[in-house]
Motif scaffolding. Structure first.
Motif, mmCIF file in Angstrom:
data_model
loop_
_atom_site.group_PDB
_atom_site.id
_atom_site.type_symbol
_atom_site.label_atom_id
_atom_site.label_comp_id
_atom_site.label_asym_id
_atom_site.label_seq_id
_atom_site.Cartn_x
_atom_site.Cartn_y
_atom_site.Cartn_z
ATOM 1 N N LEU A 188 84.478 0.933 118.709
ATOM 2 C CA LEU A 188 84.567 2.321 119.223
ATOM 3 C C LEU A 188 83.657 2.465 120.457
ATOM 4 C CD1 LEU A 188 83.480 4.186 115.885
ATOM 5 C CD2 LEU A 188 86.000 3.950 116.822
ATOM 6 N N ASP A 189 84.449 3.219 121.505
ATOM 7 C CA ASP A 189 83.731 3.388 122.598
ATOM 8 C C ASP A 189 82.458 4.191 122.681
ATOM 9 O OD1 ASP A 189 85.956 1.896 123.763
ATOM 10 O OD2 ASP A 189 87.024 3.440 124.066
ATOM 11 N N GLY A 190 81.541 3.652 123.409
ATOM 12 C CA GLY A 190 80.145 4.625 123.726
ATOM 13 C C GLY A 190 79.406 4.751 122.332
ATOM 14 N N PHE A 191 78.492 5.488 122.238
ATOM 15 C CA PHE A 191 77.638 5.353 120.890
ATOM 16 C C PHE A 191 77.160 6.847 120.714
ATOM 17 C CE2 PHE A 191 74.948 5.119 124.793
ATOM 18 C CZ PHE A 191 74.007 5.938 124.794
ATOM 19 N N SER A 192 76.664 6.919 119.479
ATOM 20 C CA SER A 192 76.518 8.274 118.831
ATOM 21 C C SER A 192 75.011 8.529 118.821
ATOM 22 C CB SER A 192 77.054 8.870 117.733
ATOM 23 O OG SER A 192 76.918 9.976 117.202
ATOM 24 N N ARG A 193 74.317 9.632 119.014
ATOM 25 C CA ARG A 193 72.792 9.694 119.103
ATOM 26 C C ARG A 193 72.757 11.038 118.394
ATOM 27 N NH1 ARG A 193 69.432 8.531 124.130
ATOM 28 N NH2 ARG A 193 69.826 6.524 123.540
ATOM 29 N N ASP A 194 72.059 11.480 117.483
ATOM 30 C CA ASP A 194 71.291 12.561 116.927
ATOM 31 C C ASP A 194 69.961 12.688 116.538
ATOM 32 O OD1 ASP A 194 71.937 10.901 114.751
ATOM 33 O OD2 ASP A 194 73.092 12.531 113.509
ATOM 34 N N SER A 195 69.315 13.588 115.995
ATOM 35 C CA SER A 195 68.076 13.745 115.400
ATOM 36 C C SER A 195 67.801 14.902 114.339
ATOM 37 C CB SER A 195 67.220 13.892 116.592
ATOM 38 O OG SER A 195 67.405 15.360 117.202
ATOM 39 N N ALA A 196 67.100 14.952 113.717
ATOM 40 C CA ALA A 196 66.706 15.725 112.723
ATOM 41 C C ALA A 196 65.191 15.748 112.059
ATOM 42 C CB ALA A 196 67.741 15.603 111.397
ATOM 43 N N MET A 197 64.873 16.959 111.677
ATOM 44 C CA MET A 197 63.429 16.989 111.305
ATOM 45 C C MET A 197 63.508 16.686 109.678
ATOM 46 S SD MET A 197 61.278 18.343 113.131
ATOM 47 C CE MET A 197 60.092 18.887 112.104
ATOM 48 N N GLY A 198 62.334 16.017 109.471
ATOM 49 C CA GLY A 198 62.141 15.674 107.792
ATOM 50 C C GLY A 198 60.942 15.774 107.357
ATOM 51 N N VAL A 199 60.754 15.439 105.944
ATOM 52 C CA VAL A 199 59.614 15.490 105.256
ATOM 53 C C VAL A 199 59.154 14.321 104.670
ATOM 54 C CG1 VAL A 199 58.276 16.766 103.217
ATOM 55 C CG2 VAL A 199 60.074 17.841 104.464
ATOM 56 N N ASP A 200 57.766 14.116 104.923
ATOM 57 C CA ASP A 200 57.490 12.842 104.170
ATOM 58 C C ASP A 200 56.292 12.983 102.953
ATOM 59 O OD1 ASP A 200 58.041 11.665 106.669
ATOM 60 O OD2 ASP A 200 56.359 12.102 107.845
ATOM 61 N N ILE A 201 56.455 12.184 102.125
ATOM 62 C CA ILE A 201 55.765 12.288 100.951
ATOM 63 C C ILE A 201 55.311 10.473 100.454
ATOM 64 C CG2 ILE A 201 55.539 12.807 98.555
ATOM 65 C CD1 ILE A 201 57.650 15.259 99.075
ATOM 66 N N GLY A 202 54.073 10.552 100.274
ATOM 67 C CA GLY A 202 53.808 8.981 99.920
ATOM 68 C C GLY A 202 52.432 9.007 99.329
ATOM 69 N N ALA A 203 52.134 7.429 99.307
ATOM 70 C CA ALA A 203 50.719 7.189 98.919
ATOM 71 C C ALA A 203 50.447 5.798 99.479
ATOM 72 C CB ALA A 203 50.617 7.058 97.359
ATOM 73 N N GLY A 204 49.044 5.518 99.574
ATOM 74 C CA GLY A 204 48.700 4.185 99.929
ATOM 75 C C GLY A 204 47.269 3.753 99.418
ATOM 76 N N LEU A 205 46.914 2.724 99.875
ATOM 77 C CA LEU A 205 45.600 2.021 99.493
ATOM 78 C C LEU A 205 45.031 1.125 100.695
ATOM 79 C CD1 LEU A 205 43.636 1.365 97.167
ATOM 80 C CD2 LEU A 205 44.924 -0.759 96.705
ATOM 81 N N GLU A 206 43.790 1.417 101.055
ATOM 82 C CA GLU A 206 43.246 0.668 102.157
ATOM 83 C C GLU A 206 41.913 -0.412 101.429
ATOM 84 O OE1 GLU A 206 43.917 3.869 105.750
ATOM 85 O OE2 GLU A 206 42.099 3.442 104.988
ATOM 86 N N ILE A 207 42.108 -1.463 101.958
ATOM 87 C CA ILE A 207 41.018 -2.480 101.542
ATOM 88 C C ILE A 207 39.955 -2.949 102.681
ATOM 89 C CG2 ILE A 207 40.612 -4.681 100.472
ATOM 90 C CD1 ILE A 207 43.365 -4.539 99.284
ATOM 91 N N PRO A 208 38.812 -2.525 102.719
ATOM 92 C CA PRO A 208 37.994 -2.813 103.722
ATOM 93 C C PRO A 208 37.827 -4.419 104.094
ATOM 94 C CG PRO A 208 37.066 -1.373 102.040
ATOM 95 C CD PRO A 208 38.097 -1.725 101.539
ATOM 96 N N LEU A 209 37.878 -4.581 105.481
ATOM 97 C CA LEU A 209 37.626 -5.924 105.829
ATOM 98 C C LEU A 209 36.434 -5.868 106.891
ATOM 99 C CD1 LEU A 209 41.417 -6.879 106.315
ATOM 100 C CD2 LEU A 209 40.050 -7.478 104.324
#
Length: 257
Positions: A182-203
């Motif tokens: 396919l000739d060329g390329f397609s570009r688009d964008s959208a807003m979204g929502v983030d939900i998550g969790a994490g863990l940090e270990i001190p060093l």
């Protein structure tokens, strides 16, 4: 002789009376003053007694933050990005990389700014010609999230130094298709929502940290629930609707400041 004695007695009485009168007059002319007693513990000085804390607990919290807290962190991340729904059949999971900067309001709350990018192989099959297209899609995002760190002071001693957190926020997601045939390329964008969790270990005596984070990104692109993809010269119909979102699992190595 008796007359002289009476005269002397009268003189003494008169002299004593004049002395009493003069003493009373002196007391009446003397002004009395009351001296105030000052208690050093109750004295108020608007300069030395000023405090920006309303309660002792606020002062203790700030002292604890300056002693044990972080002002901001910067970290490099690497991991994998996957997809849900029909996107999982169209897009292949692939590595993703990013950088994160967090600013701490206190020991529990921080604001995170992140950039994340990665390329994924794609495979489309059209309805009318039964042609299969392959190519690449690049997905990048800028994320603004709030991170809330959970209190671990009352857990087992070995786990007290860990810093688990939950996060939520918004993201701007950019997607660029490059399809073979396919000739060329397609570009688009959208807003979204983030939900998550994490863990940090001190060093390194809490100067650095090693973190793991998982997040789900709810994004609604323009071709959501549609059976076509935009191409350089128009659109190509697909054999099924494109639905789904994506998620990421990251390992983060960062520095504390």
């Amino acid at each position: 002789m008796k007359t002289a004695i009476h005269f002397g007695t009268a003189a003494l009485v008169l002299l004593f009376g004049l002395t009493i009168s003069n003493h009373a007059q002196a007391q009446s002319d003397h002004k009395s003053y009351l001296l105030a007693q000052v208690d050093p513990d109750e004295a108020y000085d608007p300069f030395t007694d000023y405090s920006e804390f309303d309660e002792e607990s606020d002062e203790e919290a700030d002292i604890n933050f300056f002693r044990n807290g972080r002002f901001f962190t910067i970290g490099l991340a690497g991991g994998t990005r996957g997809f849900s729904g029909n996107m999982a059949d169209t897009y292949e999971a692939a590595p993703t990389f990013g950088i994160f900067l967090s600013y701490f309001f206190d020991l529990r709350l921080a604001m995170s700014l992140g950039f994340q990018t990665g390329d994924h192989a794609v495979r489309f099959t059209t309805n009318d010609e039964s042609v299969t297209y392959t190519g690449n899609v690049s997905i990048s995002s800028i994320n603004f999230d709030l991170k809330y760190y959970l209190n671990t002071q009352n857990v087992t001693r070995g786990l007290a130094d860990l810093n688990p957190y939950i996060l939520g926020g918004l993201g701007q997601f950019y997607r660029t298709y490059t399809i073979a045939g396919l000739d060329g390329f397609s570009r688009d964008s959208a807003m979204g929502v983030d939900i998550g969790a994490g863990l940090e270990i001190p060093l390194m005596r809490k100067k650095a940290y090693l973190g793991i984070q998982g997040a789900y990104h709810y994004v609604n692109f323009s071709d959501e629930n549609k059976n076509f993809i935009p191409s350089g010269g128009g659109t190509e119909k697909l054999d099924k609707n494109i639905t789904g979102d994506f998620f990421s699992f990251l390992a983060i190595i960062g520095m504390n400041f």
